[in-house]
Design a protein around this motif. Structure first.
Motif, PDB file in Angstrom:
ATOM      1  N   ASP A 341       0.835  -1.201   0.000  1.00 19.88           N
ATOM      2  CA  ASP A 341       0.000   0.000   0.000  1.00 19.88           C
ATOM      3  C   ASP A 341       0.871   1.252   0.000  1.00 19.88           C
ATOM      4  O   ASP A 341       1.874   1.322   0.722  1.00 19.88           O
ATOM      5  CB  ASP A 341      -0.906   0.039   1.237  1.00 19.88           C
ATOM      6  N   PHE A 342       0.470   2.240  -0.795  1.00 19.97           N
ATOM      7  CA  PHE A 342       1.193   3.503  -0.819  1.00 19.97           C
ATOM      8  C   PHE A 342       0.840   4.312   0.427  1.00 19.97           C
ATOM      9  O   PHE A 342      -0.328   4.605   0.674  1.00 19.97           O
ATOM     10  CB  PHE A 342       0.835   4.297  -2.082  1.00 19.97           C
ATOM     11  N   GLU A 343       1.853   4.654   1.196  1.00 17.47           N
ATOM     12  CA  GLU A 343       1.656   5.459   2.402  1.00 17.47           C
ATOM     13  C   GLU A 343       1.946   6.910   2.052  1.00 17.47           C
ATOM     14  O   GLU A 343       3.079   7.386   2.122  1.00 17.47           O
ATOM     15  CB  GLU A 343       2.554   4.971   3.532  1.00 17.47           C
ATOM     16  N   LEU A 344       0.893   7.615   1.659  1.00 15.55           N
ATOM     17  CA  LEU A 344       1.006   8.989   1.181  1.00 15.55           C
ATOM     18  C   LEU A 344      -0.004   9.863   1.912  1.00 15.55           C
ATOM     19  O   LEU A 344      -1.209   9.587   1.866  1.00 15.55           O
ATOM     20  CB  LEU A 344       0.732   9.060  -0.324  1.00 15.55           C
ATOM     21  N   PHE A 345       0.460  10.916   2.544  1.00 18.01           N
ATOM     22  CA  PHE A 345      -0.462  11.847   3.177  1.00 18.01           C
ATOM     23  C   PHE A 345      -1.235  12.584   2.088  1.00 18.01           C
ATOM     24  O   PHE A 345      -0.650  13.116   1.141  1.00 18.01           O
ATOM     25  CB  PHE A 345       0.306  12.834   4.054  1.00 18.01           C
ATOM     26  N   ARG A 346      -2.545  12.594   2.234  1.00 21.02           N
ATOM     27  CA  ARG A 346      -3.455  13.135   1.211  1.00 21.02           C
ATOM     28  C   ARG A 346      -3.281  12.436  -0.135  1.00 21.02           C
ATOM     29  O   ARG A 346      -3.613  12.972  -1.179  1.00 21.02           O
ATOM     30  CB  ARG A 346      -3.275  14.646   1.033  1.00 21.02           C
ATOM     31  N   ASN A 347      -2.683  11.228  -0.105  1.00 20.25           N
ATOM     32  CA  ASN A 347      -2.386  10.478  -1.332  1.00 20.25           C
ATOM     33  C   ASN A 347      -1.418  11.230  -2.230  1.00 20.25           C
ATOM     34  O   ASN A 347      -1.381  11.011  -3.448  1.00 20.25           O
ATOM     35  CB  ASN A 347      -3.669  10.148  -2.092  1.00 20.25           C
ATOM     36  N   VAL A 348      -0.607  12.092  -1.633  1.00 23.89           N
ATOM     37  CA  VAL A 348       0.339  12.918  -2.383  1.00 23.89           C
ATOM     38  C   VAL A 348       1.750  12.830  -1.809  1.00 23.89           C
ATOM     39  O   VAL A 348       2.727  12.640  -2.548  1.00 23.89           O
ATOM     40  CB  VAL A 348      -0.118  14.400  -2.391  1.00 23.89           C
ATOM     41  N   LEU A 349       1.893  12.958  -0.489  1.00 23.00           N
ATOM     42  CA  LEU A 349       3.200  13.194   0.130  1.00 23.00           C
ATOM     43  C   LEU A 349       3.691  11.961   0.889  1.00 23.00           C
ATOM     44  O   LEU A 349       3.054  11.525   1.854  1.00 23.00           O
ATOM     45  CB  LEU A 349       3.099  14.375   1.106  1.00 23.00           C
ATOM     46  N   PRO A 350       4.838  11.372   0.469  1.00 21.88           N
ATOM     47  CA  PRO A 350       5.392  10.237   1.212  1.00 21.88           C
ATOM     48  C   PRO A 350       5.988  10.701   2.529  1.00 21.88           C
ATOM     49  O   PRO A 350       6.287  11.888   2.714  1.00 21.88           O
ATOM     50  CB  PRO A 350       6.464   9.690   0.268  1.00 21.88           C
ATOM     51  N   HIS A 351       6.173   9.768   3.442  1.00 20.01           N
ATOM     52  CA  HIS A 351       6.617  10.139   4.785  1.00 20.01           C
ATOM     53  C   HIS A 351       8.095  10.533   4.850  1.00 20.01           C
ATOM     54  O   HIS A 351       8.457  11.556   5.417  1.00 20.01           O
ATOM     55  CB  HIS A 351       6.376   8.978   5.755  1.00 20.01           C
ATOM     56  N   ASP A 352       8.952   9.696   4.298  1.00 17.27           N
ATOM     57  CA  ASP A 352      10.383   9.823   4.592  1.00 17.27           C
ATOM     58  C   ASP A 352      11.262   9.999   3.362  1.00 17.27           C
ATOM     59  O   ASP A 352      12.456   9.719   3.405  1.00 17.27           O
ATOM     60  CB  ASP A 352      10.847   8.585   5.376  1.00 17.27           C
ATOM     61  N   ILE A 353      10.676  10.437   2.253  1.00 22.72           N
ATOM     62  CA  ILE A 353      11.473  10.657   1.047  1.00 22.72           C
ATOM     63  C   ILE A 353      11.351  12.127   0.662  1.00 22.72           C
ATOM     64  O   ILE A 353      10.303  12.564   0.187  1.00 22.72           O
ATOM     65  CB  ILE A 353      10.992   9.776  -0.125  1.00 22.72           C
ATOM     66  N   THR A 375      -2.267  18.438  -7.694  1.00 21.69           N
ATOM     67  CA  THR A 375      -1.080  19.134  -8.202  1.00 21.69           C
ATOM     68  C   THR A 375      -1.016  20.565  -7.686  1.00 21.69           C
ATOM     69  O   THR A 375       0.079  21.113  -7.503  1.00 21.69           O
ATOM     70  CB  THR A 375      -1.058  19.124  -9.736  1.00 21.69           C
ATOM     71  N   THR A 376      -2.155  21.174  -7.430  1.00 31.19           N
ATOM     72  CA  THR A 376      -2.159  22.495  -6.795  1.00 31.19           C
ATOM     73  C   THR A 376      -1.643  22.390  -5.369  1.00 31.19           C
ATOM     74  O   THR A 376      -0.903  23.262  -4.888  1.00 31.19           O
ATOM     75  CB  THR A 376      -3.578  23.093  -6.806  1.00 31.19           C
ATOM     76  N   TRP A 377      -2.013  21.302  -4.690  1.00 30.95           N
ATOM     77  CA  TRP A 377      -1.501  21.021  -3.346  1.00 30.95           C
ATOM     78  C   TRP A 377       0.021  20.884  -3.383  1.00 30.95           C
ATOM     79  O   TRP A 377       0.719  21.387  -2.504  1.00 30.95           O
ATOM     80  CB  TRP A 377      -2.160  19.743  -2.842  1.00 30.95           C
ATOM     81  N   ILE A 378       0.538  20.205  -4.415  1.00 31.24           N
ATOM     82  CA  ILE A 378       1.991  20.073  -4.563  1.00 31.24           C
ATOM     83  C   ILE A 378       2.639  21.446  -4.725  1.00 31.24           C
ATOM     84  O   ILE A 378       3.672  21.742  -4.106  1.00 31.24           O
ATOM     85  CB  ILE A 378       2.322  19.171  -5.767  1.00 31.24           C
ATOM     86  N   ALA A 379       2.042  22.300  -5.554  1.00 32.66           N
ATOM     87  CA  ALA A 379       2.586  23.652  -5.748  1.00 32.66           C
ATOM     88  C   ALA A 379       2.606  24.421  -4.441  1.00 32.66           C
ATOM     89  O   ALA A 379       3.580  25.138  -4.136  1.00 32.66           O
ATOM     90  CB  ALA A 379       1.757  24.397  -6.793  1.00 32.66           C
ATOM     91  N   ALA A 380       1.551  24.282  -3.646  1.00 32.46           N
ATOM     92  CA  ALA A 380       1.497  24.966  -2.349  1.00 32.46           C
ATOM     93  C   ALA A 380       2.532  24.380  -1.390  1.00 32.46           C
ATOM     94  O   ALA A 380       3.170  25.113  -0.615  1.00 32.46           O
ATOM     95  CB  ALA A 380       0.091  24.857  -1.761  1.00 32.46           C
ATOM     96  N   HIS A 381       2.724  23.083  -1.452  1.00 28.55           N
ATOM     97  CA  HIS A 381       3.734  22.426  -0.617  1.00 28.55           C
ATOM     98  C   HIS A 381       5.126  22.956  -0.951  1.00 28.55           C
ATOM     99  O   HIS A 381       5.924  23.277  -0.046  1.00 28.55           O
ATOM    100  CB  HIS A 381       3.663  20.915  -0.842  1.00 28.55           C
ATOM    101  N   THR A 387      -0.527  24.165   5.661  1.00 29.43           N
ATOM    102  CA  THR A 387      -0.542  23.924   7.099  1.00 29.43           C
ATOM    103  C   THR A 387      -0.824  22.441   7.299  1.00 29.43           C
ATOM    104  O   THR A 387      -1.933  21.965   7.017  1.00 29.43           O
ATOM    105  CB  THR A 387      -1.632  24.752   7.794  1.00 29.43           C
ATOM    106  N   LEU A 388       0.196  21.702   7.750  1.00 23.89           N
ATOM    107  CA  LEU A 388       0.090  20.256   7.844  1.00 23.89           C
ATOM    108  C   LEU A 388       0.326  19.784   9.276  1.00 23.89           C
ATOM    109  O   LEU A 388       1.026  20.449  10.060  1.00 23.89           O
ATOM    110  CB  LEU A 388       1.114  19.581   6.929  1.00 23.89           C
ATOM    111  N   PRO A 389      -0.222  18.619   9.628  1.00 23.50           N
ATOM    112  CA  PRO A 389       0.096  18.024  10.925  1.00 23.50           C
ATOM    113  C   PRO A 389       1.571  17.633  10.991  1.00 23.50           C
ATOM    114  O   PRO A 389       2.274  17.643   9.971  1.00 23.50           O
ATOM    115  CB  PRO A 389      -0.808  16.779  10.960  1.00 23.50           C
ATOM    116  N   SER A 390       2.031  17.270  12.164  1.00 22.85           N
ATOM    117  CA  SER A 390       3.413  16.822  12.315  1.00 22.85           C
ATOM    118  C   SER A 390       3.625  15.524  11.551  1.00 22.85           C
ATOM    119  O   SER A 390       2.660  14.802  11.235  1.00 22.85           O
ATOM    120  CB  SER A 390       3.724  16.581  13.794  1.00 22.85           C
TER     121      SER A 390
END
Length: 470
Positions: A341-353, A375-381, A387-390
């Motif tokens: 399973d892909f562990e991606l926050f919001r199905n976008v951001l991996p934890h440790d890469i 992809t807009t979320w990626i641009a904002a990132h 504003t993201l959790p820890s």
């Protein structure tokens, strides 16, 4: 920032357009000679149309022609994507017919090795290779002998054509959209078409009891209903009975197990026009609850089923799903857990890469819009505007989401990339992270009418302008 995008399908094109618009230097790679992913001409299969109406499948800021049918053909949708590429001037960003063999992290970002032998450097990598890109074809025993006898095994996306089936005995394995689409199309030229579904699926009817499917499933109310099926059991029971009656499923022995709300426990699939009529007429045979256990070639190409029966099988269409993987991501890097399973926050951001995001890994009923918001979320990132959790809280949230999806969808959640039935809910979370606000009047309207891609044009446009000016 120099960004490399892997994949030029729906999500890859959105990533290219959005990230370029906010000021990044983007190069997008794809192994196919044409962009479009599943809509690339090299992957079209007979009978392919969009499953969504054009109004819910288009990008928010690029409407499809109003003169087109509600469900455009594959050729029409590729031309739509071409008009998107042309309008936003991203053709020069695309390197087509160029595969990525390896992506390795460096101190400055990523080294991307290409099948041409060259390599490029990028500060950030976006993986948009698609969750429907690599067909999962079973390795049936006896396949070599079947091939020696002239038998062919193909997935629908492997350039299947009518000529492949002309005058042939065809076996279609599966019961999803591509299986039923191809069975219908190939039955017009084949000597016979037999479908072999291991498990029948409920099919959404475009219009049932005077209501369009999208006017139920693609509403905020509809998401609430499908997310709480037990609470609304009598309603789904009525829908199940109405579906059985409309298509005459009892008479042809094709009532699926369970109830209609099980459609949210797998990949939602629309009924192919005329399919059940073709079964009723005998044009298409269905051997339900069966599977192929062996292929043979001694007396011509054959397929042996698990009940011992033997089917003539000149052509086997393996509409058996896809494998979700990122084979070019160098070991020991992985965004997948031990279960795949892909562990991606919001199905976008991996934890440790670091310096890595995924686009289009939040598939839903509104996949184009989901990819565009992602992809807009990626641009904002990349702009530090989220504003993201820890990290610890993100890991806990992702784990809980995956467990909930696994339980709800009985493991048929495409390695964690399917967010059904929370299509709009997933988008709501990403917009909230970006401090983007969908107008109140729009949210309220979406409770009782389908959500159109253009509903989000104003909100996403404002986000792009803000990020671009920053």
């Amino acid at each position: 920032m120099q960004i490399a995008v892997i994949g030029a399908g729906i999500a890859g094109l959105a990533a290219t357009k959005v990230l370029t618009a906010v000021g990044h230097e983007v190069t997008t790679f794809d192994t196919e000679p044409e962009f479009g992913g599943v809509w690339s001409p090299t992957r079209h299969y007979p009978g392919l149309t969009t499953q969504n109406t054009r109004m819910t499948y288009e990008y928010s800021d690029h409407p499809a022609p109003a003169s087109w049918p509600d469900y455009p053909s594959a050729e029409q949708w590729h031309s739509y994507l071409r008009s998107y590429v042309d309008r936003f001037g991203i053709a020069a960003n695309l390197r087509l017919g160029t595969g990525v063999t390896l992506a390795e992290p460096t101190a400055a970002g990523w080294k991307v090795s290409l099948d041409s032998g060259e390599s490029v450097e990028a500060a950030h990598l976006v993986i948009a290779n698609g969750v429907f890109s690599r067909p999962a074809i079973p390795d049936w025993p006896g396949r070599a002998g079947h091939a020696d006898a002239g038998g062919v095994v193909k997935a629908p996306s492997q350039h299947l054509t009518l000529d492949d089936a002309r005058g042939k005995h065809v076996v279609v394995v599966g019961f999803g959209k591509s299986a039923c689409d191809t069975a219908m199309a190939l039955s017009t030229v084949a000597a016979s078409v037999t479908m072999v579904p291991r498990r029948l699926l409920w099919k959404a009817t475009k219009v049932l009891a005077g209501k369009h499917f999208e006017d139920v499933a693609m509403t905020r109310l509809g998401e609430t209903l499908f997310a709480n099926p037990r609470r609304f059991g009598p309603l789904f029971g009525a829908v199940s009975r109405a579906t059985v009656k409309k298509h005459g499923l009892a008479a042809i022995g094709l009532i699926p197990p369970g109830r209609f709300d099980d459609i949210a426990s797998s990949s939602a699939s629309m009924a192919t026009d005329g399919f059940f009529d073709a079964v009723r007429a005998g044009t298409i045979a269905v051997r339900r609850d069966r599977s192929i256990v062996e292929l043979r070639g001694q007396d011509g190409p054959q397929a042996v089923l698990d009940d011992g029966s033997v089917l003539a099988a000149d052509l086997i269409v393996a509409a058996t799903g896809f494998v979700q993987s990122v084979p070019f991501l160098g070991s020991p890097l992985s965004a997948q857990n031990a279960d795949g399973d892909f562990e991606l926050f919001r199905n976008v951001l991996p934890h440790d890469i670091p310096n890595l995001t995924f686009a289009g890994y939040n598939t839903s009923l509104i996949s184009s819009l989901s990819a565009e918001v992602g992809t807009t979320w990626i641009a904002a990132h990349l702009a530090g505007a989220l504003t993201l959790p820890s990290p610890t809280a993100r890991k806990v949230q992702v784990g809980a989401d995956l467990e909930a999806r696994k339980a709800r969808m009985r493991g048929k959640y495409a390695s964690g990339t399917v967010v059904l039935p929370r299509s709009l809910g997933n988008i709501d979370h990403m917009l909230s992270d970006m401090h983007a606000v969908l107008p109140w009047r729009v949210r309220m309207a979406q409770w009782t009418r389908r959500s159109y891609s253009t509903d989000f044009r104003e909100t996403l446009g404002a986000a792009w302008r803000t990020l671009g000016s920053g």
